[in-house]
Design an enzyme around this catalytic site. Structure first.
Site, PDB file in Angstrom:
ATOM      1  N   LYS A 231      16.857  18.634 -10.125  1.00  0.00           N
ATOM      2  CA  LYS A 231      16.908  19.239 -11.471  1.00  0.00           C
ATOM      3  C   LYS A 231      18.329  19.599 -11.890  1.00  0.00           C
ATOM      4  O   LYS A 231      19.237  19.675 -11.068  1.00  0.00           O
ATOM      5  CB  LYS A 231      15.987  20.459 -11.504  1.00  0.00           C
ATOM      6  CG  LYS A 231      14.521  20.011 -11.533  1.00  0.00           C
ATOM      7  CD  LYS A 231      13.585  21.056 -12.038  1.00  0.00           C
ATOM      8  CE  LYS A 231      12.204  20.411 -12.172  1.00  0.00           C
ATOM      9  NZ  LYS A 231      11.142  21.384 -12.273  1.00  0.00           N
ATOM     10  N   ARG A 265       7.432  20.219  -4.721  1.00  0.00           N
ATOM     11  CA  ARG A 265       7.296  18.964  -5.477  1.00  0.00           C
ATOM     12  C   ARG A 265       8.646  18.261  -5.436  1.00  0.00           C
ATOM     13  O   ARG A 265       9.637  18.807  -5.945  1.00  0.00           O
ATOM     14  CB  ARG A 265       6.875  19.282  -6.917  1.00  0.00           C
ATOM     15  CG  ARG A 265       6.626  18.054  -7.783  1.00  0.00           C
ATOM     16  CD  ARG A 265       6.201  18.480  -9.180  1.00  0.00           C
ATOM     17  NE  ARG A 265       5.903  17.326 -10.007  1.00  0.00           N
ATOM     18  CZ  ARG A 265       6.811  16.629 -10.681  1.00  0.00           C
ATOM     19  NH1 ARG A 265       8.090  16.992 -10.646  1.00  0.00           N
ATOM     20  NH2 ARG A 265       6.454  15.584 -11.405  1.00  0.00           N
TER      21      ARG A 265
END
Ligand code: 9MG
Length: 290
Positions: A231, A265
């Protein structure tokens, strides 16, 4: 690690261990079936490419495969339900008997219903099942729910997000959504929660949440899923572009499980599984290594 209300996550056809002797943090592998995820030059991602990616994840020890047909990166445009279904359903049908729980990453009730009918074991909704039609779509099934927090919409969510106390505010949202799910008749054993790293959050918000994940989990006593892989926050901390964020993502995954996250995840399954083996051997959490 904080105690949870339930030892197992009821996830469609599967029961996933969340605490106790046989626990180890679970790895959810990301299987994006968006045109940009398999850049073969064509307009559609190929089914073969998606399936071979899934096979690699299975060989690497993935615990849950999260199939998504809509990009939810900051600034991304929405796709139609028909397009999303065209991308996701063939992959779901092809993987139905792969031996691993299948999650569908969608915020559309129509896709949720079709996916569950096709054998999905979990629904991962970045909108946290805010739409009553989404709760209705999953209530009469055995599928697990990942209830995620997001402030705003993917297109605009990173434009100056504001909180009073980010940990308290995210906790309030998740608590309200958990109550709504229970009121819709969904068993607690089917629920997990997710603070939604990067979804309407600055770097400071993300770091505050990561540092206090266990407090969030303790408040709700439900398993927490953390998605930090590749991210923007990893890019901001390391100064690296998305294709060079593996080391930062592994460090973030370990920080999350150290703070009690039960599921991570990730894009890089093999590397994360190895990192978790080392973490587990050192901390003595859950199952002893073979
Ligand atoms: C779809 N998606 C992208 N990032 C995510 C995250 O952090 N958590 C969950 N549950 N889904 C995500």
């Amino acid at each position: 690690m904080s105690k949870l209300l339930h030892d197992k996550l009821h996830c469609g056809r599967y029961l996933l261990t969340l605490q106790g002797e046989h626990f180890r943090p679970l790895v959810m592998g990301v299987l994006n079936v968006t045109p940009d995820s398999f850049s073969d030059g064509g307009r559609h991602p190929t089914l073969d490419a998606a399936l071979s990616h899934a096979e690699q994840m299975i060989a690497a020890g993935v615990d849950i495969i999260d199939i998504g047909g809509e990009s939810t990166r900051p600034g991304s445009a929405a796709v139609s339900a028909a397009e999303e279904m065209d991308r996701v359903m063939p992959v779901l049908y092809a993987l139905r008997d792969c031996g691993k729980p299948l999650s569908v990453d969608t915020r559309r009730p129509q896709v949720m219903r079709e996916a569950i009918a096709a054998g999905a074991d979990m629904v991962n909704d970045i909108e946290g099942f805010r739409d009553p039609a989404s709760l209705a779509a999953v209530s009469d099934s055995e599928a697990a729910l990942c209830i995620m927090h997001m402030l705003g919409e993917p297109g605009t969510m990173q434009a100056d997000p504001q909180y009073g106390d980010v940990v308290a505010d995210v906790g309030d949202f998740l608590a309200a959504r958990v109550t709504a799910a229970r009121e819709a008749g969904i068993a607690t054993q089917r629920l997990c929660i997710d603070p939604g790293f990067g979804f309407g959050k600055t770097l400071a918000h993300n770091l505050a949440l990561l540092a206090r994940l266990d407090a969030l989990q303790q408040r709700l006593q439900l398993p927490l899923l953390a998605g930090l892989s590749r991210k923007t926050m990893i890019g901001k901390l390391t100064g690296k572009p998305v294709e060079q964020r593996l080391a930062g993502s592994l460090a973030a995954a370990l920080a999350a499980v150290n703070q009690g996250a039960r599921i991570v995840r990730v894009h890089d399954v093999a590397e994360t599984v190895d990192a978790l083996k080392v973490w587990q051997a050192v901390t003595g959490e859950g199952a002893a290594p073979a």
